[in-house]
Write an enzyme that holds these catalytic residues in place. Structure first.
Site, PDB file in Angstrom:
ATOM      1  CB  SER A  30      -0.746   0.157   1.271  1.00 54.17           C
ATOM      2  OG  SER A  30      -1.346   1.326   1.516  1.00 54.17           O
ATOM      3  CE1 TYR A  75      -3.535  -2.937   5.380  1.00 56.01           C
ATOM      4  CE2 TYR A  75      -3.143  -0.702   5.160  1.00 56.01           C
ATOM      5  CZ  TYR A  75      -3.611  -1.889   4.795  1.00 56.01           C
ATOM      6  OH  TYR A  75      -3.682  -1.876   3.595  1.00 56.01           O
ATOM      7  CE  LYS A 111      -1.615  -4.537   3.575  1.00 57.42           C
ATOM      8  NZ  LYS A 111      -1.725  -5.941   2.771  1.00 57.42           N
TER       9      LYS A 111
HETATM   10  P1  NAD Z   1     -10.962  -7.001   1.441  1.00 54.19           P
HETATM   11  O1  NAD Z   1     -10.804  -7.257   2.900  1.00 54.19           O
HETATM   12  O2  NAD Z   1     -12.149  -6.858   0.662  1.00 54.19           O
HETATM   13  O3  NAD Z   1     -10.372  -8.458   0.895  1.00 54.19           O
HETATM   14  C1  NAD Z   1      -9.279  -9.035   1.737  1.00 54.19           C
HETATM   15  C2  NAD Z   1      -9.618 -10.668   1.955  1.00 54.19           C
HETATM   16  O4  NAD Z   1      -8.955 -11.464   2.742  1.00 54.19           O
HETATM   17  C3  NAD Z   1     -11.163 -10.859   2.347  1.00 54.19           C
HETATM   18  O5  NAD Z   1     -11.927 -11.627   1.671  1.00 54.19           O
HETATM   19  C4  NAD Z   1     -10.875 -11.462   3.808  1.00 54.19           C
HETATM   20  O6  NAD Z   1     -11.929 -12.512   4.272  1.00 54.19           O
HETATM   21  C5  NAD Z   1      -9.660 -12.211   3.495  1.00 54.19           C
HETATM   22  N1  NAD Z   1      -8.950 -12.315   4.625  1.00 54.19           N
HETATM   23  C6  NAD Z   1      -8.368 -11.745   5.721  1.00 54.19           C
HETATM   24  N2  NAD Z   1      -7.895 -12.416   6.378  1.00 54.19           N
HETATM   25  C7  NAD Z   1      -7.484 -13.855   6.125  1.00 54.19           C
HETATM   26  C8  NAD Z   1      -7.034 -14.810   6.621  1.00 54.19           C
HETATM   27  N3  NAD Z   1      -6.174 -15.190   7.850  1.00 54.19           N
HETATM   28  N4  NAD Z   1      -7.165 -16.001   5.790  1.00 54.19           N
HETATM   29  C9  NAD Z   1      -7.796 -16.044   4.770  1.00 54.19           C
HETATM   30  N5  NAD Z   1      -8.438 -14.935   4.182  1.00 54.19           N
HETATM   31  C10 NAD Z   1      -8.386 -13.892   5.042  1.00 54.19           C
HETATM   32  O7  NAD Z   1      -9.696  -5.935   1.166  1.00 54.19           O
HETATM   33  P2  NAD Z   1      -9.253  -5.534  -0.347  1.00 54.19           P
HETATM   34  O8  NAD Z   1      -9.625  -4.061  -0.321  1.00 54.19           O
HETATM   35  O9  NAD Z   1      -9.674  -6.382  -1.326  1.00 54.19           O
HETATM   36  O10 NAD Z   1      -7.844  -5.575  -0.109  1.00 54.19           O
HETATM   37  C11 NAD Z   1      -6.952  -6.474  -0.538  1.00 54.19           C
HETATM   38  C12 NAD Z   1      -5.427  -6.352  -0.284  1.00 54.19           C
HETATM   39  O11 NAD Z   1      -5.114  -5.124  -0.780  1.00 54.19           O
HETATM   40  C13 NAD Z   1      -5.211  -6.359   1.436  1.00 54.19           C
HETATM   41  O12 NAD Z   1      -4.281  -6.817   1.653  1.00 54.19           O
HETATM   42  C14 NAD Z   1      -5.162  -4.905   1.621  1.00 54.19           C
HETATM   43  O13 NAD Z   1      -4.544  -4.558   2.923  1.00 54.19           O
HETATM   44  C15 NAD Z   1      -4.440  -4.259   0.358  1.00 54.19           C
HETATM   45  N6  NAD Z   1      -4.820  -2.895   0.089  1.00 54.19           N
HETATM   46  C16 NAD Z   1      -6.049  -2.692   0.039  1.00 54.19           C
HETATM   47  C17 NAD Z   1      -6.259  -1.236  -0.301  1.00 54.19           C
HETATM   48  C18 NAD Z   1      -7.732  -0.673  -0.167  1.00 54.19           C
HETATM   49  O14 NAD Z   1      -7.918   0.568  -0.164  1.00 54.19           O
HETATM   50  N7  NAD Z   1      -8.722  -1.285  -0.464  1.00 54.19           N
HETATM   51  C19 NAD Z   1      -5.211  -0.196  -0.407  1.00 54.19           C
HETATM   52  C20 NAD Z   1      -3.937  -0.836  -0.357  1.00 54.19           C
HETATM   53  C21 NAD Z   1      -3.721  -2.050  -0.088  1.00 54.19           C
HETATM   54  N1  UFG Z   2     -12.250  11.688   3.694  1.00 55.06           N
HETATM   55  C1  UFG Z   2     -13.317  12.477   3.978  1.00 55.06           C
HETATM   56  N2  UFG Z   2     -14.522  12.221   4.571  1.00 55.06           N
HETATM   57  C2  UFG Z   2     -14.585  10.800   4.727  1.00 55.06           C
HETATM   58  C3  UFG Z   2     -13.456   9.795   4.495  1.00 55.06           C
HETATM   59  C4  UFG Z   2     -12.422  10.049   4.000  1.00 55.06           C
HETATM   60  O1  UFG Z   2     -13.036  13.671   3.961  1.00 55.06           O
HETATM   61  O2  UFG Z   2     -15.914  10.366   5.172  1.00 55.06           O
HETATM   62  C5  UFG Z   2     -11.106  12.064   3.324  1.00 55.06           C
HETATM   63  C6  UFG Z   2      -9.612  11.805   3.925  1.00 55.06           C
HETATM   64  O3  UFG Z   2      -9.460  12.941   4.897  1.00 55.06           O
HETATM   65  C7  UFG Z   2      -8.627  11.901   2.889  1.00 55.06           C
HETATM   66  C8  UFG Z   2      -9.519  11.524   1.606  1.00 55.06           C
HETATM   67  O4  UFG Z   2     -10.951  11.557   2.025  1.00 55.06           O
HETATM   68  O5  UFG Z   2      -8.360  13.010   2.383  1.00 55.06           O
HETATM   69  C9  UFG Z   2      -9.130   9.590   1.307  1.00 55.06           C
HETATM   70  O6  UFG Z   2      -9.579   9.050   2.410  1.00 55.06           O
HETATM   71  P1  UFG Z   2      -9.632   7.393   2.491  1.00 55.06           P
HETATM   72  O7  UFG Z   2     -10.016   7.058   3.949  1.00 55.06           O
HETATM   73  O8  UFG Z   2     -10.720   7.105   1.389  1.00 55.06           O
HETATM   74  O9  UFG Z   2      -8.300   6.972   2.071  1.00 55.06           O
HETATM   75  P2  UFG Z   2      -6.906   7.063   2.534  1.00 55.06           P
HETATM   76  O10 UFG Z   2      -5.979   7.744   1.593  1.00 55.06           O
HETATM   77  O11 UFG Z   2      -6.893   7.826   4.109  1.00 55.06           O
HETATM   78  O12 UFG Z   2      -6.451   5.652   2.981  1.00 55.06           O
HETATM   79  C10 UFG Z   2      -6.594   4.556   1.940  1.00 55.06           C
HETATM   80  C11 UFG Z   2      -6.674   3.187   2.776  1.00 55.06           C
HETATM   81  C12 UFG Z   2      -5.423   2.880   3.463  1.00 55.06           C
HETATM   82  C13 UFG Z   2      -4.207   2.937   2.552  1.00 55.06           C
HETATM   83  C14 UFG Z   2      -4.074   4.157   1.840  1.00 55.06           C
HETATM   84  C15 UFG Z   2      -2.984   4.217   0.557  1.00 55.06           C
HETATM   85  O13 UFG Z   2      -7.827   3.355   3.663  1.00 55.06           O
HETATM   86  O14 UFG Z   2      -5.571   1.531   3.957  1.00 55.06           O
HETATM   87  O15 UFG Z   2      -5.402   4.535   1.073  1.00 55.06           O
HETATM   88  O16 UFG Z   2      -3.331   3.303  -0.280  1.00 55.06           O
HETATM   89  F1  UFG Z   2      -3.030   2.824   3.087  1.00 55.06           F
END
Ligand code: NAD
Ligand code: UFG
Length: 337
Positions: A124, A148, A152
């Site tokens: 991330s 978190y 990563k």
């Molecule tokens: P998500 O929660 O929708 O998907 C993650 C999946 O992993 C879920 O289906 C959950 O049931 C499964 N899981 C969690 N722990 C497990 C375990 N111990 N064994 C088996 N399954 C397990 O999340 P996502 O948004 O699809 O994110 C996927 C990956 O990308 C994650 O590693 C997350 O940290 C990373 N990521 C997500 C974002 C974002 O904003 N969505 C940003 C950066 C990185």
């Molecule tokens: N924000 C608002 N109102 C809300 C939610 C968010 O104003 O209700 C603003 C935040 O302050 C920020 C922007 O919208 O400026 C984006 O916020 P998000 O929570 O959607 O995303 P972040 O960039 O804070 O974080 C996300 C994931 C993290 C990840 C990061 C980088 O939640 O896990 O992107 O990939 F690490």
């Protein structure tokens, strides 16, 4: 030979499985369903016309991982499974460290035992902490502000150390910026539990009447309109980056890190206005206090992914909002119970 997708029923995992199946690749999903629903598998089948082999299994249970590797010929893994909520990780650090780190160690152990040494890992942009400048390059200093993010960073280091100990590994670390949007069918999308923490799912709920207004967390940031700027990327573009990373891992051994973003920054107000355009009516918002831990600006320099993986995001912010709106409209309660 099959690709194992851990976390394959989750938001990004499900979109990646669709792209893999549409590309004719064999896929096996492992997920414990702690943050996703089994009905996603039916949706994937409706989109692709293909059934995917699914194991309800937990990465914390090494025997369950072993069973998957014994019953299938897995040659590479895309590792999405993990817990991802920043605030929850601060409240429950042990749970986050155990699930994300131990789960990854178990997975790598079983991979190694089965001579499967290709992994694409979901990292991330959070590993860049508060970047000193934007756009962010892959060689910027790394730091985190919450458990978190720490998981990563630790997993990135673990995977790098595994390669040092055994040069047969191919490790592709993808640092995602802000994934949003949904598959254009409206059949799969993001389904956060309870009140969404992230901007897009919150805006989508306000847009379709679930909540009254969007809380904009601060308008005094050092950005053009004062609201936080992020690099939003369509989840299907993000999914496609995994196919490119797999192809690269099949050719090259080593550890490579890639920013997966569009390279463009949009503010909170830009997002609200793009969503208004997608649905054709206004979205109410209220400016409130900053959210602790938030940074002013975060967007990628995605050149390395373009040059080495041959990957580039193609969808713009309007398409991201259009597809997110379509998903929300068709599934007001996400996947339901
Ligand atoms: P998500 O929660 O929708 O998907 C993650 C999946 O992993 C879920 O289906 C959950 O049931 C499964 N899981 C969690 N722990 C497990 C375990 N111990 N064994 C088996 N399954 C397990 O999340 P996502 O948004 O699809 O994110 C996927 C990956 O990308 C994650 O590693 C997350 O940290 C990373 N990521 C997500 C974002 C974002 O904003 N969505 C940003 C950066 C990185
Ligand atoms: N924000 C608002 N109102 C809300 C939610 C968010 O104003 O209700 C603003 C935040 O302050 C920020 C922007 O919208 O400026 C984006 O916020 P998000 O929570 O959607 O995303 P972040 O960039 O804070 O974080 C996300 C994931 C993290 C990840 C990061 C980088 O939640 O896990 O992107 O990939 F690490």
């Amino acid at each position: 030979m099959a690709i194992l997708v851990t976390g394959g029923t989750g938001f990004i995992g499900s979109h990646t499985v669709v792209q893999l199946l549409n590309d004719g690749r064999e896929v096996v999903i492992l997920d414990n369903l702690c943050n996703s629903k089994e009905c996603v598998l039916d949706r994937i089948k409706t989109i692709t016309g293909k059934s995917v082999k699914f194991y309800k299994a937990d990465l914390l249970n090494i025997e369950e991982i072993e069973k998957v590797f014994e019953e299938n010929e897995i040659d590479s893994v895309i590792h999405f499974a993990g817990l991802k909520a920043v605030g929850e990780s601060v409240a429950k650090p042990m749970w986050y460290y155990h699930n994300n780190i131990t789960g990854t160690l178990n997975l790598c152990k079983v991979m190694s035992e089965h001579n499967c040494k290709r992994i694409v890992f979901s990292s991330s942009a959070t590993v860049y902490g508060k970047p000193e400048s934007v756009p962010i390059n892959e060689d910027f200093p790394l730091s985190t502000t919450n458990p978190y993010g720490e998981t990563k960073l630790m997993i990135e280091r673990i995977l790098s150390d595994i390669f040092v100990s055994d040069n047969e590994w191919s490790v592709s670390i993808l640092r995602y910026f802000n994934p949003i949007g949904a598959h254009e069918s409206g059949l799969i999308g993001e389904d956060p539990k309870g009140i969404p923490n992230n901007l897009l799912p919150y805006v989508a709920r306000v847009a379709f009447g679930k909540y009254d207004h969007v809380n904009v967390f601060g308008n005094d940031y050092a950005t053009p309109d004062g609201t936080g700027v992020r690099d939003y990327i369509h989840v299907v573009d993000l999914a496609n980056a995994h196919l490119k990373a797999l192809d690269r891992a099949a050719l090259v051994k080593g550890v490579e890190r890639f920013n997966i973003g569009t390279g463009k920054g949009y503010s909170v107000l830009d997002i609200i206005h793009a969503f208004e355009k997608a649905i054709g009516h206004e979205i109410k918002y209220v400016i409130c206090e900053r959210r602790p831990g938030d940074i002013d600006e975060c967007y990628a320099n995605p050149t390395k992914a373009a040059e080495i993986l041959g990957w580039k995001a193609i969808y713009d912010i309007d398409k991201m909002c259009l597809d997110a709106a379509n998903w929300q409209k068709k599934n007001p309660d996400g996947y339901g119970e």
